[in-house]
Design a protein around this motif. Structure first.
Motif, PDB file in Angstrom:
ATOM      1  N   ALA A   9       0.811  -1.217   0.000  1.00 57.87           N
ATOM      2  CA  ALA A   9       0.000   0.000   0.000  1.00 57.87           C
ATOM      3  C   ALA A   9       0.838   1.257   0.000  1.00 57.87           C
ATOM      4  O   ALA A   9       0.382   2.311  -0.414  1.00 57.87           O
ATOM      5  CB  ALA A   9      -0.938   0.010   1.213  1.00 57.87           C
ATOM      6  N   TYR A  56      -7.115   6.721  -0.410  1.00 53.40           N
ATOM      7  CA  TYR A  56      -6.142   5.791  -0.978  1.00 53.40           C
ATOM      8  C   TYR A  56      -6.657   4.359  -0.814  1.00 53.40           C
ATOM      9  O   TYR A  56      -6.821   3.870   0.292  1.00 53.40           O
ATOM     10  CB  TYR A  56      -4.831   6.014  -0.236  1.00 53.40           C
ATOM     11  N   LYS A  57      -6.935   3.689  -1.938  1.00 48.23           N
ATOM     12  CA  LYS A  57      -7.480   2.332  -1.911  1.00 48.23           C
ATOM     13  C   LYS A  57      -6.540   1.389  -2.636  1.00 48.23           C
ATOM     14  O   LYS A  57      -6.004   1.729  -3.696  1.00 48.23           O
ATOM     15  CB  LYS A  57      -8.856   2.297  -2.588  1.00 48.23           C
ATOM     16  N   ILE A  58      -6.345   0.214  -2.072  1.00 47.19           N
ATOM     17  CA  ILE A  58      -5.479  -0.781  -2.704  1.00 47.19           C
ATOM     18  C   ILE A  58      -6.035  -2.176  -2.462  1.00 47.19           C
ATOM     19  O   ILE A  58      -6.574  -2.477  -1.390  1.00 47.19           O
ATOM     20  CB  ILE A  58      -4.032  -0.681  -2.170  1.00 47.19           C
ATOM     21  N   THR A  59      -5.949  -3.007  -3.491  1.00 50.34           N
ATOM     22  CA  THR A  59      -6.334  -4.414  -3.392  1.00 50.34           C
ATOM     23  C   THR A  59      -5.137  -5.243  -3.834  1.00 50.34           C
ATOM     24  O   THR A  59      -4.598  -5.035  -4.934  1.00 50.34           O
ATOM     25  CB  THR A  59      -7.543  -4.729  -4.286  1.00 50.34           C
ATOM     26  N   SER A  68      -7.866  -6.102   0.893  1.00 54.68           N
ATOM     27  CA  SER A  68      -8.166  -4.739   0.470  1.00 54.68           C
ATOM     28  C   SER A  68      -7.959  -3.792   1.629  1.00 54.68           C
ATOM     29  O   SER A  68      -8.330  -4.098   2.764  1.00 54.68           O
ATOM     30  CB  SER A  68      -9.611  -4.637  -0.034  1.00 54.68           C
ATOM     31  N   GLU A  70      -7.931   0.559   2.825  1.00 55.13           N
ATOM     32  CA  GLU A  70      -8.218   1.954   2.541  1.00 55.13           C
ATOM     33  C   GLU A  70      -7.439   2.807   3.532  1.00 55.13           C
ATOM     34  O   GLU A  70      -7.506   2.575   4.742  1.00 55.13           O
ATOM     35  CB  GLU A  70      -9.710   2.259   2.642  1.00 55.13           C
ATOM     36  N   ASP A 203      -3.966   6.288 -10.642  1.00 58.24           N
ATOM     37  CA  ASP A 203      -4.353   4.877 -10.629  1.00 58.24           C
ATOM     38  C   ASP A 203      -3.139   4.060 -11.053  1.00 58.24           C
ATOM     39  O   ASP A 203      -2.441   4.437 -12.008  1.00 58.24           O
ATOM     40  CB  ASP A 203      -5.505   4.617 -11.597  1.00 58.24           C
ATOM     41  N   ALA A 215      -1.005  -6.069  -7.148  1.00 57.26           N
ATOM     42  CA  ALA A 215      -1.848  -5.094  -6.461  1.00 57.26           C
ATOM     43  C   ALA A 215      -2.327  -4.038  -7.435  1.00 57.26           C
ATOM     44  O   ALA A 215      -1.664  -3.729  -8.428  1.00 57.26           O
ATOM     45  CB  ALA A 215      -1.076  -4.438  -5.318  1.00 57.26           C
ATOM     46  N   SER A 216      -3.500  -3.489  -7.139  1.00 55.13           N
ATOM     47  CA  SER A 216      -4.027  -2.342  -7.883  1.00 55.13           C
ATOM     48  C   SER A 216      -4.418  -1.282  -6.867  1.00 55.13           C
ATOM     49  O   SER A 216      -4.867  -1.597  -5.759  1.00 55.13           O
ATOM     50  CB  SER A 216      -5.229  -2.748  -8.738  1.00 55.13           C
ATOM     51  N   SER A 217      -4.236  -0.014  -7.240  1.00 55.64           N
ATOM     52  CA  SER A 217      -4.488   1.054  -6.273  1.00 55.64           C
ATOM     53  C   SER A 217      -4.996   2.305  -6.972  1.00 55.64           C
ATOM     54  O   SER A 217      -4.816   2.487  -8.177  1.00 55.64           O
ATOM     55  CB  SER A 217      -3.203   1.382  -5.495  1.00 55.64           C
ATOM     56  N   SER A 218      -5.630   3.167  -6.186  1.00 54.78           N
ATOM     57  CA  SER A 218      -6.079   4.464  -6.678  1.00 54.78           C
ATOM     58  C   SER A 218      -6.031   5.453  -5.523  1.00 54.78           C
ATOM     59  O   SER A 218      -6.154   5.075  -4.358  1.00 54.78           O
ATOM     60  CB  SER A 218      -7.501   4.378  -7.244  1.00 54.78           C
TER      61      SER A 218
END
Length: 263
Positions: A9, A56-59, A68, A70, A203, A215-218
């Motif tokens: 993260a 800030y969000k990440i999976t 996941s 936040e 993103d 991982a993916s994040s925004s």
């Protein structure tokens, strides 16, 4: 493995450093201060600015499953260089408007990122050589792709790809002087306070092959300190040429320089 997800993260702030926006404001020059109604200026600026990643969000996925997270806020510090061309119209003895554009430095960009902006100044008060101007400007960096291949002590190799876009808007007041040194040369010191707003989005997708995690994040990009102090000085000579230096302090730490000609 969950601890590795937590570290993932934080990678957004390590791999993709958002180039700062703290763009040069310019000197309070109006019609009659120089010959001509059009002014062209080449500007170089180096800036350093604190910003915040919010919402800030990440999976992350890996051998331990999917996690996941936040994070409400994550601080980041940004630094960059920009080279711009500014075209100003000296509309009247009290108003100047301009547009500008240029290239922004970002070592992680797949293609060259550009910046575009506009602004204006209005002479609200003048007494002798002293002036007070109301100023406003806005700049934006259209969306561009970024990529990086780095190494983290805990996660090992870190491969990231993403997309960034952001903008800055500012408004405030400048106190300046209009000091004649001789019939064809004048000195224009200026300084004041601005309220500056930074916003945008990032993103990104990451791979951590050494720990078998993806991982993916925004995140949203926001201002950390809205109050900005501006100090600068311009030397106008031959009634249409000028050289200038400007600095922004408090929320930003930037230095810019410009060479201009009026026609």
């Amino acid at each position: 493995m969950k601890s590795n997800y937590g570290l993932a993260a934080a990678v957004l702030t390590v791999v993709f450093v958002v180039p700062a926006l703290a763009f040069d404001l310019g000197d309070p020059i109006y019609k009659g201060d120089v010959k001509g109604n059009v002014r062209v200026e080449v500007i170089y600026e180096n800036f350093d600015r604190d910003a915040v990643f919010s919402d800030y969000k990440i999976t992350a996925e890996g051998p331990g499953g999917t996690v996941s997270e936040e994070i409400e806020e994550s601080d980041t510090s940004t630094e960059s260089d920009v080279l711009m061309l500014r075209l100003a119209w000296l509309a009247s003895e009290k108003a100047t408007i301009y547009v500008d554009g240029g290239a922004l430095e970002d070592d992680t960009a797949e293609d060259q990122p550009f910046v575009f902006g506009a602004g204006g100044r209005y002479l609200a008060y003048q007494q002798g050589v002293a002036r007070i101007s109301i100023v406003a400007s806005g700049h934006m960096v259209p969306s561009y792709d970024v990529e990086d291949d780095d190494f983290d002590e805990d996660l090992g190799r870190t491969i990231g790809e993403g997309e960034i876009n952001y903008y800055e808007a500012s408004a405030g007041a400048l106190l300046s002087g209009d000091i004649a040194l001789d019939p064809k040369t004048k000195f224009v010191p200026y300084g004041g306070l601005l309220f500056s707003v930074l916003g945008g989005e990032i993103d990104a997708d990451f791979q951590f092959p050494d720990v078998d995690v993806t991982a993916s994040s925004s995140a949203d990009i926001e201002e950390d300190e809205a109050l900005v102090a501006v100090l600068g000085a311009s030397l106008v000579f031959q009634e249409n040429l000028s050289i200038r230096i400007e600095g922004r302090l408090i929320g930003d730490a930037s230095v810019s320089g410009g060479i201009a000609a009026a026609f």
